[in-house]
Structures are given as structure tokens and as C-alpha cells.
Design a protein around this motif. Structure first.
Motif, mmCIF file in Angstrom:
data_model
loop_
_atom_site.group_PDB
_atom_site.id
_atom_site.type_symbol
_atom_site.label_atom_id
_atom_site.label_comp_id
_atom_site.label_asym_id
_atom_site.label_seq_id
_atom_site.Cartn_x
_atom_site.Cartn_y
_atom_site.Cartn_z
ATOM 1 N N LEU A 296 -63.912 51.369 -15.048
ATOM 2 C CA LEU A 296 -64.326 50.953 -13.588
ATOM 3 C C LEU A 296 -65.304 49.936 -13.700
ATOM 4 C CD1 LEU A 296 -64.770 54.672 -12.089
ATOM 5 C CD2 LEU A 296 -62.837 53.156 -11.725
ATOM 6 N N LEU A 297 -65.227 48.934 -12.886
ATOM 7 C CA LEU A 297 -66.078 47.903 -12.435
ATOM 8 C C LEU A 297 -66.720 48.068 -11.572
ATOM 9 C CD1 LEU A 297 -63.649 44.943 -13.377
ATOM 10 C CD2 LEU A 297 -65.636 45.459 -14.503
ATOM 11 N N SER A 298 -67.988 48.141 -11.488
ATOM 12 C CA SER A 298 -69.007 48.365 -10.292
ATOM 13 C C SER A 298 -69.493 47.122 -10.065
ATOM 14 C CB SER A 298 -70.432 49.139 -10.925
ATOM 15 O OG SER A 298 -71.097 48.355 -11.875
ATOM 16 N N LYS A 299 -69.876 47.071 -8.871
ATOM 17 C CA LYS A 299 -70.592 45.691 -7.805
ATOM 18 C C LYS A 299 -71.533 45.179 -8.957
ATOM 19 C CE LYS A 299 -73.049 43.596 -4.214
ATOM 20 N NZ LYS A 299 -73.722 43.805 -2.994
ATOM 21 N N GLN A 300 -72.422 45.704 -9.668
ATOM 22 C CA GLN A 300 -73.326 44.998 -10.938
ATOM 23 C C GLN A 300 -72.443 44.555 -11.860
ATOM 24 O OE1 GLN A 300 -76.500 44.299 -10.575
ATOM 25 N NE2 GLN A 300 -76.078 42.880 -12.173
ATOM 26 N N GLU A 301 -71.569 45.046 -12.431
ATOM 27 C CA GLU A 301 -70.581 44.573 -13.417
ATOM 28 C C GLU A 301 -69.759 43.504 -12.970
ATOM 29 O OE1 GLU A 301 -69.780 48.579 -16.213
ATOM 30 O OE2 GLU A 301 -68.529 48.092 -14.522
ATOM 31 N N ASN B 55 -59.024 51.619 -2.367
ATOM 32 C CA ASN B 55 -59.484 53.091 -1.984
ATOM 33 C C ASN B 55 -60.790 53.154 -1.519
ATOM 34 O OD1 ASN B 55 -61.043 53.115 -4.408
ATOM 35 N ND2 ASN B 55 -59.794 54.535 -5.576
ATOM 36 N N GLY B 56 -61.580 52.210 -1.481
ATOM 37 C CA GLY B 56 -63.050 52.186 -0.808
ATOM 38 C C GLY B 56 -63.990 52.979 -1.596
ATOM 39 N N ASP B 57 -63.836 53.335 -2.878
ATOM 40 C CA ASP B 57 -64.778 54.087 -3.723
ATOM 41 C C ASP B 57 -66.104 53.091 -4.158
ATOM 42 O OD1 ASP B 57 -63.531 52.748 -5.586
ATOM 43 O OD2 ASP B 57 -63.451 54.555 -6.770
ATOM 44 N N GLY B 58 -65.894 51.918 -4.189
ATOM 45 C CA GLY B 58 -67.148 50.937 -4.554
ATOM 46 C C GLY B 58 -66.954 50.414 -6.104
ATOM 47 N N TYR B 59 -65.752 50.691 -6.603
ATOM 48 C CA TYR B 59 -65.394 50.606 -7.880
ATOM 49 C C TYR B 59 -63.887 49.796 -7.871
ATOM 50 C CZ TYR B 59 -69.381 53.322 -9.291
ATOM 51 O OH TYR B 59 -70.696 53.799 -9.407
ATOM 52 N N ILE B 60 -63.770 48.901 -8.969
ATOM 53 C CA ILE B 60 -62.352 48.508 -9.216
ATOM 54 C C ILE B 60 -62.047 49.338 -10.293
ATOM 55 C CG2 ILE B 60 -60.967 46.391 -9.767
ATOM 56 C CD1 ILE B 60 -62.337 46.093 -7.132
ATOM 57 N N ASN B 61 -60.744 49.952 -10.065
ATOM 58 C CA ASN B 61 -60.179 50.797 -11.145
ATOM 59 C C ASN B 61 -58.979 49.954 -11.583
ATOM 60 O OD1 ASN B 61 -58.085 51.133 -9.776
ATOM 61 N ND2 ASN B 61 -59.061 52.968 -8.521
ATOM 62 N N GLU B 62 -58.211 50.628 -12.569
ATOM 63 C CA GLU B 62 -56.799 49.801 -13.296
ATOM 64 C C GLU B 62 -56.009 49.514 -12.299
ATOM 65 O OE1 GLU B 62 -56.506 48.709 -16.310
ATOM 66 O OE2 GLU B 62 -58.529 49.329 -16.837
ATOM 67 N N ALA B 63 -55.697 50.469 -11.357
ATOM 68 C CA ALA B 63 -54.617 50.204 -10.037
ATOM 69 C C ALA B 63 -54.979 49.023 -9.380
ATOM 70 C CB ALA B 63 -54.308 51.378 -9.396
ATOM 71 N N GLU B 64 -56.335 48.798 -9.246
ATOM 72 C CA GLU B 64 -56.939 47.569 -8.436
ATOM 73 C C GLU B 64 -57.251 46.372 -8.962
ATOM 74 O OE1 GLU B 64 -59.193 50.750 -5.327
ATOM 75 O OE2 GLU B 64 -60.158 49.942 -7.030
ATOM 76 N N PHE B 65 -57.009 46.533 -10.305
ATOM 77 C CA PHE B 65 -57.370 45.349 -11.601
ATOM 78 C C PHE B 65 -56.732 44.084 -11.230
ATOM 79 C CE2 PHE B 65 -58.047 43.186 -15.610
ATOM 80 C CZ PHE B 65 -59.240 43.186 -15.559
ATOM 81 N N ASP B 66 -55.489 44.246 -10.977
ATOM 82 C CA ASP B 66 -54.358 43.049 -10.595
ATOM 83 C C ASP B 66 -54.982 42.313 -9.578
ATOM 84 O OD1 ASP B 66 -53.025 43.325 -13.061
ATOM 85 O OD2 ASP B 66 -51.256 44.607 -11.979
#
Length: 123
Positions: A66-71, A98-109
Motif C-alpha cells: 500500500l502507498l500512504s500519502k507520505q510514501e 475505495n477511499g481508505d487513504g492508501y493506493i493498493n494494487e488494484a488502484e496502482f494502474d
């Protein structure tokens, strides 16, 4: 003593370009380096999608997938963003489905496509 300063000033004034703008409060006799100092421009190369993917994977510092805002902020900073915090926030708004505040693999593209549209380049 006044004649010493006047001779320095007249010598250094010859180094200035004619009609060069000098902001108020700046000594016109102060020698300046030209910008860029070398006078040569460096070629900019557009960043590839594969490079963007690699940069984001490298900045997943805790390796949780997961990519956080800081990352994201750190990654955009390495890409040369002028305002990496704002860019990270905008990337989250764009790609975090999904609005969880992280970029996951599904949102990566979606994140990579968003970044590619910004037109980052390597100097």
C-alpha cells in the motif's frame, strides 16, 4: 577613500548586462553568476511508465503493498514535483477508489496513468 569605492564600482558595473533588472535594495556593483552557470541546457527525457512503476514500488518503504500519502509525497518529490504534498493529495483523490487513504494494487494502474499525464521528465 571615496575614490577607491568609485573605481571598484565602475569596474564591476562593466560586468553587468546593459538594461539588466536589479531589484531595489540590491547593490548593482555586486558581481553575479549568469544562470545557468554553464550556459548549456541539459536534455530532458520523458519518464517511462515502467520507471514510474519502479519509483512507486521503491517508495513503498514498509513493503505492505500500500502507498500512504507520505510514501506518495516522497515518490513525487523524487520525480521533481514542485509541491509533492499537494501532488500526493491529488493523486489520492484521483486513484484511491475505495477511499481508505492508501493506493493498493488494484488502484496502482490508475495512479501510474495519473502520474504519466503530468509529464515528468529526467534531466
Amino acid at each position: 577613500m571615496m575614490h577607491i569605492f568609485s573605481s571598484i564600482t565602475s569596474t564591476q558595473n562593466s560586468n553587468l548586462d546593459e538594461g539588466a533588472f536589479v531589484p531595489k535594495g540590491i547593490d548593482k556593483a555586486c558581481p553575479r553568476a549568469t544562470w545557468p552557470a554553464t550556459g548549456k541546457k541539459r536534455a530532458s527525457v520523458p519518464i517511462t511508465e515502467e520507471q514510474v512503476r519502479g519509483i512507486f514500488h521503491r517508495y513503498d518503504t514498509n513493503r505492505d503493498g500500500l502507498l500512504s500519502k507520505q510514501e506518495l509525497k516522497n515518490a513525487f518529490s523524487s520525480l521533481g514535483s514542485r509541491m509533492p504534498g499537494v501532488r500526493a493529495w491529488l493523486a489520492l483523490q484521483h486513484a484511491d477508489v475505495n477511499g481508505d487513504g492508501y493506493i493498493n494494487e488494484a488502484e496502482f494502474d490508475k495512479l501510474v496513468k495519473y502520474t504519466m499525464k503530468r509529464g515528468y521528465k529526467f534531466n
